[in-house]
Design a protein around this motif. Sequence first.
Motif, PDB file in Angstrom:
ATOM      1  N   GLY A   1      25.719 -12.451  -1.244  1.00  0.00           N
ATOM      2  CA  GLY A   1      25.055 -13.213  -0.203  1.00  0.00           C
ATOM      3  C   GLY A   1      23.787 -13.896  -0.678  1.00  0.00           C
ATOM      4  N   LYS A   2      22.826 -14.024   0.224  1.00  0.00           N
ATOM      5  CA  LYS A   2      21.613 -14.782  -0.045  1.00  0.00           C
ATOM      6  C   LYS A   2      20.425 -13.864  -0.324  1.00  0.00           C
ATOM      7  CE  LYS A   2      18.578 -18.344   1.902  1.00  0.00           C
ATOM      8  NZ  LYS A   2      18.320 -19.219   3.081  1.00  0.00           N
ATOM      9  N   CYS A   3      19.766 -14.096  -1.451  1.00  0.00           N
ATOM     10  CA  CYS A   3      18.524 -13.401  -1.779  1.00  0.00           C
ATOM     11  C   CYS A   3      17.382 -14.150  -1.100  1.00  0.00           C
ATOM     12  CB  CYS A   3      18.317 -13.360  -3.287  1.00  0.00           C
ATOM     13  SG  CYS A   3      16.701 -12.714  -3.795  1.00  0.00           S
ATOM     14  N   GLY A   4      16.556 -13.444  -0.375  1.00  0.00           N
ATOM     15  CA  GLY A   4      15.440 -14.100   0.297  1.00  0.00           C
ATOM     16  C   GLY A   4      14.310 -13.129   0.551  1.00  0.00           C
ATOM     17  N   THR A   5      13.364 -13.529   1.377  1.00  0.00           N
ATOM     18  CA  THR A   5      12.217 -12.704   1.724  1.00  0.00           C
ATOM     19  C   THR A   5      12.242 -12.384   3.219  1.00  0.00           C
ATOM     20  OG1 THR A   5      10.833 -14.643   2.131  1.00  0.00           O
ATOM     21  CG2 THR A   5      10.842 -13.744  -0.108  1.00  0.00           C
ATOM     22  N   LYS A   6      11.443 -11.432   3.608  1.00  0.00           N
ATOM     23  CA  LYS A   6      11.288 -11.087   5.016  1.00  0.00           C
ATOM     24  C   LYS A   6       9.801 -11.060   5.329  1.00  0.00           C
ATOM     25  CE  LYS A   6      12.714  -7.732   8.519  1.00  0.00           C
ATOM     26  NZ  LYS A   6      13.471  -6.475   8.767  1.00  0.00           N
ATOM     27  N   GLY A   7       9.365 -12.018   6.151  1.00  0.00           N
ATOM     28  CA  GLY A   7       7.937 -12.127   6.430  1.00  0.00           C
ATOM     29  C   GLY A   7       7.144 -12.449   5.179  1.00  0.00           C
ATOM     30  N   GLY A   8       7.794 -13.129   4.229  1.00  0.00           N
ATOM     31  CA  GLY A   8       7.139 -13.484   2.973  1.00  0.00           C
ATOM     32  C   GLY A   8       7.189 -12.392   1.925  1.00  0.00           C
ATOM     33  N   ALA A   9       7.714 -11.232   2.277  1.00  0.00           N
ATOM     34  CA  ALA A   9       7.760 -10.110   1.339  1.00  0.00           C
ATOM     35  C   ALA A   9       9.087 -10.067   0.591  1.00  0.00           C
ATOM     36  CB  ALA A   9       7.564  -8.801   2.093  1.00  0.00           C
ATOM     37  N   LYS A  10       9.039  -9.629  -0.637  1.00  0.00           N
ATOM     38  CA  LYS A  10      10.248  -9.486  -1.436  1.00  0.00           C
ATOM     39  C   LYS A  10      11.152  -8.412  -0.828  1.00  0.00           C
ATOM     40  CE  LYS A  10       7.725  -8.442  -4.974  1.00  0.00           C
ATOM     41  NZ  LYS A  10       7.275  -8.054  -6.342  1.00  0.00           N
ATOM     42  N   GLN A  11      12.462  -8.573  -1.062  1.00  0.00           N
ATOM     43  CA  GLN A  11      13.428  -7.655  -0.493  1.00  0.00           C
ATOM     44  C   GLN A  11      14.322  -7.057  -1.580  1.00  0.00           C
ATOM     45  OE1 GLN A  11      13.728  -7.018   3.158  1.00  0.00           O
ATOM     46  NE2 GLN A  11      11.674  -7.764   2.683  1.00  0.00           N
ATOM     47  N   LEU A  12      14.542  -5.742  -1.478  1.00  0.00           N
ATOM     48  CA  LEU A  12      15.469  -5.075  -2.391  1.00  0.00           C
ATOM     49  C   LEU A  12      16.843  -5.089  -1.740  1.00  0.00           C
ATOM     50  CD1 LEU A  12      16.035  -3.504  -4.977  1.00  0.00           C
ATOM     51  CD2 LEU A  12      15.418  -1.402  -3.757  1.00  0.00           C
ATOM     52  N   THR A  13      17.572  -6.166  -1.988  1.00  0.00           N
ATOM     53  CA  THR A  13      18.922  -6.311  -1.457  1.00  0.00           C
ATOM     54  C   THR A  13      19.891  -6.457  -2.612  1.00  0.00           C
ATOM     55  OG1 THR A  13      18.761  -8.723  -1.370  1.00  0.00           O
ATOM     56  CG2 THR A  13      18.016  -7.500   0.583  1.00  0.00           C
ATOM     57  N   LEU A  14      21.172  -6.301  -2.333  1.00  0.00           N
ATOM     58  CA  LEU A  14      22.173  -6.479  -3.376  1.00  0.00           C
ATOM     59  C   LEU A  14      22.119  -7.891  -3.940  1.00  0.00           C
ATOM     60  CD1 LEU A  14      25.258  -4.613  -1.854  1.00  0.00           C
ATOM     61  CD2 LEU A  14      23.581  -3.738  -3.499  1.00  0.00           C
ATOM     62  N   ALA A  15      21.918  -8.863  -3.063  1.00  0.00           N
ATOM     63  CA  ALA A  15      21.858 -10.257  -3.509  1.00  0.00           C
ATOM     64  C   ALA A  15      20.682 -10.487  -4.446  1.00  0.00           C
ATOM     65  CB  ALA A  15      21.764 -11.188  -2.303  1.00  0.00           C
ATOM     66  N   CYS A  16      19.531  -9.862  -4.154  1.00  0.00           N
ATOM     67  CA  CYS A  16      18.353 -10.044  -5.014  1.00  0.00           C
ATOM     68  C   CYS A  16      18.489  -9.261  -6.319  1.00  0.00           C
ATOM     69  CB  CYS A  16      17.091  -9.639  -4.264  1.00  0.00           C
ATOM     70  SG  CYS A  16      16.630 -10.783  -2.931  1.00  0.00           S
ATOM     71  N   SER A  17      19.129  -8.079  -6.263  1.00  0.00           N
ATOM     72  CA  SER A  17      19.395  -7.342  -7.503  1.00  0.00           C
ATOM     73  C   SER A  17      20.298  -8.165  -8.415  1.00  0.00           C
ATOM     74  CB  SER A  17      20.042  -5.986  -7.203  1.00  0.00           C
ATOM     75  OG  SER A  17      19.093  -5.060  -6.745  1.00  0.00           O
ATOM     76  N   PHE A  18      21.303  -8.811  -7.807  1.00  0.00           N
ATOM     77  CA  PHE A  18      22.180  -9.686  -8.588  1.00  0.00           C
ATOM     78  C   PHE A  18      21.365 -10.779  -9.264  1.00  0.00           C
ATOM     79  CE2 PHE A  18      24.639 -13.550  -9.109  1.00  0.00           C
ATOM     80  CZ  PHE A  18      25.832 -13.115  -9.661  1.00  0.00           C
ATOM     81  N   MET A  19      20.469 -11.413  -8.533  1.00  0.00           N
ATOM     82  CA  MET A  19      19.680 -12.499  -9.104  1.00  0.00           C
ATOM     83  C   MET A  19      18.718 -12.006 -10.178  1.00  0.00           C
ATOM     84  SD  MET A  19      20.824 -15.300  -8.025  1.00  0.00           S
ATOM     85  CE  MET A  19      19.562 -16.248  -8.901  1.00  0.00           C
ATOM     86  N   TYR A  20      18.196 -10.787 -10.016  1.00  0.00           N
ATOM     87  CA  TYR A  20      17.336 -10.228 -11.069  1.00  0.00           C
ATOM     88  C   TYR A  20      18.146 -10.059 -12.353  1.00  0.00           C
ATOM     89  CZ  TYR A  20      14.241  -7.261 -13.730  1.00  0.00           C
ATOM     90  OH  TYR A  20      13.444  -6.766 -14.752  1.00  0.00           O
ATOM     91  N   GLY A  21      19.336  -9.484 -12.229  1.00  0.00           N
ATOM     92  CA  GLY A  21      20.189  -9.321 -13.401  1.00  0.00           C
ATOM     93  C   GLY A  21      20.583 -10.649 -14.003  1.00  0.00           C
TER      94      GLY A  21
END
Length: 275
Positions: free
Chosen positions: A124-144
Amino acid sequence: MVRLNRLVATVAAAVVVAAGLAVAGPTGAASAAVTPTGVDISWPQCGKAVPTGQAFAIVGVNADLGNTTNPCLAEQLSWAGQSVGGSAQPKTQLYVLFANPGLQASVWPKSNTYKGTAPANRFGKCGTKGGAKQLTLACSFMYGYARGYDDVTARGIARPSAYRWWLDVETGLSYQSSTAQNRAAMEGMVSGLKAGGVRTIGIYSTASQWKTIAGTVSSSSTLHGRSNWIALGKSTITKARQACSGTPLSGGTIAMTQIETAFGSSTIDRDVSCT
């Protein structure tokens, strides 16, 4: 490897210094002249004695962290290029470090775009919540993805498609308690490596470390069915060959096993081809 064989003491023997890398002839029963074994080295071996006459070689691209570069990469690749062959393995291979520090990372993704590219992200989509970084599967994918892409494009590797690459998965590196987050980051690394031009990617680990970090890999994952390189720690070549018939990590096949052996007054990692 970096954590299984973290530090190698200076070999107290005469060595020849070539291209900034100390080399010494093969010694003992594990000699490539007797059995066509490979050798893997990385930044801990910078300026230290390493074998010659190895059948094949695997060189670490990173230093101690997944976002760093092995300072001796060029010299060690030159050494690897002198591998003599004699096994079914490619003469020169590379490995990179898996990591998923989560929100503790110095740079954590906030979108599905990295360096102007938006890779396909099945989480899915990596994004923020209230401007804060989020530890989601989508963001972990993008980090990798970012780590894998940089390993190919920013470490000075010419012709990345010419090598087989390995993803080094160890508990001595950063990872999350959630195996799903770690698998997402690994899939991202695979995607990033491929985006940089890599064609062949395998997995290096032990059964216990893989279970802790990755857990169970589904058949829909890009980690499933990949070649394995299994670490055994201090062992023998005979046991390394026997381990070739063990259970693969993620539905793939065991291509190589690794053991820690004596080398001069220290140790070195040797690798046995299962093919």
